[in-house]
Write a protein that holds these residues in place. Structure first.
Motif, PDB file in Angstrom:
ATOM      1  N   VAL A 132      28.078  32.586 139.954  1.00  0.00           N
ATOM      2  CA  VAL A 132      29.294  32.172 139.252  1.00  0.00           C
ATOM      3  C   VAL A 132      29.603  30.704 139.552  1.00  0.00           C
ATOM      4  O   VAL A 132      30.041  29.958 138.668  1.00  0.00           O
ATOM      5  N   GLU A 133      29.345  30.245 140.779  1.00  0.00           N
ATOM      6  CA  GLU A 133      29.547  28.831 141.095  1.00  0.00           C
ATOM      7  C   GLU A 133      28.604  27.944 140.276  1.00  0.00           C
ATOM      8  O   GLU A 133      29.005  26.883 139.786  1.00  0.00           O
ATOM      9  N   ARG A 134      27.352  28.365 140.136  1.00  0.00           N
ATOM     10  CA  ARG A 134      26.414  27.610 139.299  1.00  0.00           C
ATOM     11  C   ARG A 134      26.905  27.590 137.843  1.00  0.00           C
ATOM     12  O   ARG A 134      26.786  26.583 137.148  1.00  0.00           O
ATOM     13  N   PHE A 135      27.453  28.700 137.397  1.00  0.00           N
ATOM     14  CA  PHE A 135      27.999  28.789 136.042  1.00  0.00           C
ATOM     15  C   PHE A 135      29.155  27.800 135.877  1.00  0.00           C
ATOM     16  O   PHE A 135      29.264  27.105 134.865  1.00  0.00           O
ATOM     17  N   ALA A 136      30.014  27.702 136.896  1.00  0.00           N
ATOM     18  CA  ALA A 136      31.130  26.761 136.847  1.00  0.00           C
ATOM     19  C   ALA A 136      30.612  25.327 136.766  1.00  0.00           C
ATOM     20  O   ALA A 136      31.167  24.492 136.037  1.00  0.00           O
ATOM     21  N   THR A 137      29.545  25.034 137.490  1.00  0.00           N
ATOM     22  CA  THR A 137      28.948  23.701 137.417  1.00  0.00           C
ATOM     23  C   THR A 137      28.440  23.412 136.016  1.00  0.00           C
ATOM     24  O   THR A 137      28.625  22.305 135.485  1.00  0.00           O
ATOM     25  N   ASN A 138      27.813  24.399 135.393  1.00  0.00           N
ATOM     26  CA  ASN A 138      27.334  24.234 134.015  1.00  0.00           C
ATOM     27  C   ASN A 138      28.501  24.006 133.049  1.00  0.00           C
ATOM     28  O   ASN A 138      28.395  23.208 132.114  1.00  0.00           O
ATOM     29  N   ILE A 139      29.603  24.698 133.293  1.00  0.00           N
ATOM     30  CA  ILE A 139      30.781  24.517 132.435  1.00  0.00           C
ATOM     31  C   ILE A 139      31.316  23.095 132.604  1.00  0.00           C
ATOM     32  O   ILE A 139      31.672  22.432 131.623  1.00  0.00           O
TER      33      ILE A 139
ATOM     34  N   GLN B 104      46.002  32.079 129.357  1.00  0.00           N
ATOM     35  CA  GLN B 104      45.210  31.186 128.514  1.00  0.00           C
ATOM     36  C   GLN B 104      44.175  31.991 127.739  1.00  0.00           C
ATOM     37  O   GLN B 104      43.000  32.010 128.095  1.00  0.00           O
ATOM     38  N   PRO B 105      44.607  32.663 126.697  1.00  0.00           N
ATOM     39  CA  PRO B 105      43.679  33.520 125.958  1.00  0.00           C
ATOM     40  C   PRO B 105      42.528  32.754 125.307  1.00  0.00           C
ATOM     41  O   PRO B 105      41.400  33.239 125.265  1.00  0.00           O
ATOM     42  N   ALA B 106      42.792  31.535 124.824  1.00  0.00           N
ATOM     43  CA  ALA B 106      41.711  30.766 124.185  1.00  0.00           C
ATOM     44  C   ALA B 106      40.639  30.388 125.209  1.00  0.00           C
ATOM     45  O   ALA B 106      39.438  30.501 124.941  1.00  0.00           O
ATOM     46  N   ALA B 107      41.068  29.939 126.372  1.00  0.00           N
ATOM     47  CA  ALA B 107      40.108  29.581 127.423  1.00  0.00           C
ATOM     48  C   ALA B 107      39.330  30.814 127.869  1.00  0.00           C
ATOM     49  O   ALA B 107      38.117  30.750 128.110  1.00  0.00           O
ATOM     50  N   PHE B 108      40.029  31.935 127.972  1.00  0.00           N
ATOM     51  CA  PHE B 108      39.361  33.166 128.378  1.00  0.00           C
ATOM     52  C   PHE B 108      38.301  33.564 127.350  1.00  0.00           C
ATOM     53  O   PHE B 108      37.191  33.961 127.704  1.00  0.00           O
ATOM     54  N   LEU B 109      38.648  33.434 126.083  1.00  0.00           N
ATOM     55  CA  LEU B 109      37.687  33.738 125.020  1.00  0.00           C
ATOM     56  C   LEU B 109      36.491  32.790 125.092  1.00  0.00           C
ATOM     57  O   LEU B 109      35.343  33.217 124.976  1.00  0.00           O
ATOM     58  N   GLY B 110      36.762  31.502 125.330  1.00  0.00           N
ATOM     59  CA  GLY B 110      35.685  30.524 125.459  1.00  0.00           C
ATOM     60  C   GLY B 110      34.761  30.845 126.623  1.00  0.00           C
ATOM     61  O   GLY B 110      33.532  30.776 126.509  1.00  0.00           O
ATOM     62  N   ILE B 111      35.343  31.222 127.749  1.00  0.00           N
ATOM     63  CA  ILE B 111      34.541  31.593 128.920  1.00  0.00           C
ATOM     64  C   ILE B 111      33.712  32.834 128.607  1.00  0.00           C
ATOM     65  O   ILE B 111      32.537  32.922 128.989  1.00  0.00           O
ATOM     66  N   SER B 112      34.323  33.749 127.911  1.00  0.00           N
ATOM     67  CA  SER B 112      33.590  34.975 127.560  1.00  0.00           C
ATOM     68  C   SER B 112      32.376  34.658 126.694  1.00  0.00           C
ATOM     69  O   SER B 112      31.292  35.205 126.896  1.00  0.00           O
ATOM     70  N   VAL B 113      32.569  33.766 125.714  1.00  0.00           N
ATOM     71  CA  VAL B 113      31.450  33.380 124.841  1.00  0.00           C
ATOM     72  C   VAL B 113      30.380  32.670 125.656  1.00  0.00           C
ATOM     73  O   VAL B 113      29.183  32.984 125.545  1.00  0.00           O
TER      74      VAL B 113
ATOM     75  N   ALA C 288      29.845  32.894 128.835  1.00  0.00           N
ATOM     76  CA  ALA C 288      29.218  33.880 129.733  1.00  0.00           C
ATOM     77  C   ALA C 288      28.210  34.717 128.972  1.00  0.00           C
ATOM     78  O   ALA C 288      27.132  35.035 129.492  1.00  0.00           O
ATOM     79  N   GLY C 289      28.532  35.066 127.741  1.00  0.00           N
ATOM     80  CA  GLY C 289      27.594  35.834 126.926  1.00  0.00           C
ATOM     81  C   GLY C 289      26.322  35.060 126.662  1.00  0.00           C
ATOM     82  O   GLY C 289      25.210  35.585 126.803  1.00  0.00           O
ATOM     83  N   PHE C 290      26.471  33.782 126.269  1.00  0.00           N
ATOM     84  CA  PHE C 290      25.297  32.944 126.025  1.00  0.00           C
ATOM     85  C   PHE C 290      24.474  32.782 127.309  1.00  0.00           C
ATOM     86  O   PHE C 290      23.246  32.863 127.298  1.00  0.00           O
ATOM     87  N   THR C 291      25.162  32.583 128.419  1.00  0.00           N
ATOM     88  CA  THR C 291      24.471  32.416 129.700  1.00  0.00           C
ATOM     89  C   THR C 291      23.740  33.694 130.080  1.00  0.00           C
ATOM     90  O   THR C 291      22.601  33.649 130.546  1.00  0.00           O
TER      91      THR C 291
ATOM     92  N   LEU D  56      18.788  36.584 130.809  1.00  0.00           N
ATOM     93  CA  LEU D  56      17.951  37.759 130.570  1.00  0.00           C
ATOM     94  C   LEU D  56      16.632  37.385 129.906  1.00  0.00           C
ATOM     95  O   LEU D  56      15.583  37.928 130.238  1.00  0.00           O
ATOM     96  N   LYS D  57      16.683  36.446 128.961  1.00  0.00           N
ATOM     97  CA  LYS D  57      15.447  36.001 128.314  1.00  0.00           C
ATOM     98  C   LYS D  57      14.540  35.305 129.317  1.00  0.00           C
ATOM     99  O   LYS D  57      13.331  35.494 129.307  1.00  0.00           O
ATOM    100  N   ALA D  58      15.137  34.482 130.183  1.00  0.00           N
ATOM    101  CA  ALA D  58      14.346  33.744 131.169  1.00  0.00           C
ATOM    102  C   ALA D  58      13.753  34.670 132.223  1.00  0.00           C
ATOM    103  O   ALA D  58      12.646  34.451 132.699  1.00  0.00           O
ATOM    104  N   SER D  59      14.472  35.707 132.597  1.00  0.00           N
ATOM    105  CA  SER D  59      13.967  36.602 133.641  1.00  0.00           C
ATOM    106  C   SER D  59      13.037  37.667 133.095  1.00  0.00           C
ATOM    107  O   SER D  59      12.313  38.303 133.851  1.00  0.00           O
ATOM    108  N   GLY D  60      13.012  37.871 131.770  1.00  0.00           N
ATOM    109  CA  GLY D  60      12.123  38.862 131.169  1.00  0.00           C
ATOM    110  C   GLY D  60      10.692  38.381 131.252  1.00  0.00           C
ATOM    111  O   GLY D  60      10.393  37.188 131.218  1.00  0.00           O
ATOM    112  N   GLY D  61       9.764  39.304 131.388  1.00  0.00           N
ATOM    113  CA  GLY D  61       8.354  38.951 131.494  1.00  0.00           C
ATOM    114  C   GLY D  61       7.825  38.439 130.167  1.00  0.00           C
ATOM    115  O   GLY D  61       8.165  38.961 129.104  1.00  0.00           O
TER     116      GLY D  61
END
Length: 180
Positions: A86-93, A144-153, A155-158, A163-168
């Motif tokens: 999650v910290e790495r995710f925050a850095t990406n954000i 902050q519903p808009a920010a929460f929605l943005g984080i959710s999106v 997080a989904g993309f991440t 999952l694609k990167a870790s898949g064989g």
């Protein structure tokens, strides 16, 4: 019958009666002794069984306690790993917010706000309980519903990217085998 014969008969009857009474007493004493010994043996068996049951219960408690400790250690390790992710995710954000600073400063501020929330969530994951995290997410979504929605999106993309990167990757030989 003569007097002597009558005395002999009377004496032998008394002797038979006396000896049968002695036998009865001996049998009664032996029965009481047997009953007492059986009771003592039963009590000893019961005590031994209770002791073994207590030993088994204590052993089971020790095993359960050890297992619970190992599970708790694994949960804490997973909790730390999750917090690191999650910290790495925050850095990406934050990196994404920097990309928007010159073109859309308003969006950059919102993205930075989301990054702060994600950093706080990482800290709560690391140090808090799951319930604290859920309560914090609920409060943030209400504030902050808009920010929460943005984080959710994001997080989904991440998550999809992760999952694609870790898949064989399919090997070339398996691709050739599937072609007809």
């Amino acid at each position: 019958m003569s007097d002597i014969d009558m005395k002999k008969t009377s004496f032998s009857q008394n002797k038979k009666t006396g000896s049968s009474q002695d036998v009865k007493d001996q049998v009664a004493d032996a029965g009481a002794d047997l009953k007492l010994r059986a009771g003592d043996a039963l009590q000893a068996s019961t005590d031994a069984a209770q002791d073994k049951l207590k030993e088994a219960a204590n052993a089971a408690k020790e095993v359960a306690s050890g297992a619970a400790d190992r599970v708790q250690e694994q949960v804490h390790e997973q909790q730390r790993s999750g917090a690191d992710f999650v910290e790495r995710f925050a850095t990406n954000i934050r990196d994404a917010a920097r990309a928007f600073e010159s073109d859309a400063p308003f969006a950059a501020r919102g993205i930075n706000s989301a990054a702060e929330y994600v950093e706080d969530a990482a800290e709560k994951i690391r140090n808090g309980s799951f319930r604290d995290l859920v309560d914090g997410a609920t409060d943030f979504a209400k504030r902050q519903p808009a920010a929460f929605l943005g984080i959710s999106v994001l997080a989904g993309f991440t998550a999809i990217r992760f999952l694609k990167a870790s898949g064989g990757q399919p090997s070339p030989s398996s691709d050739h085998g599937n072609k007809s």
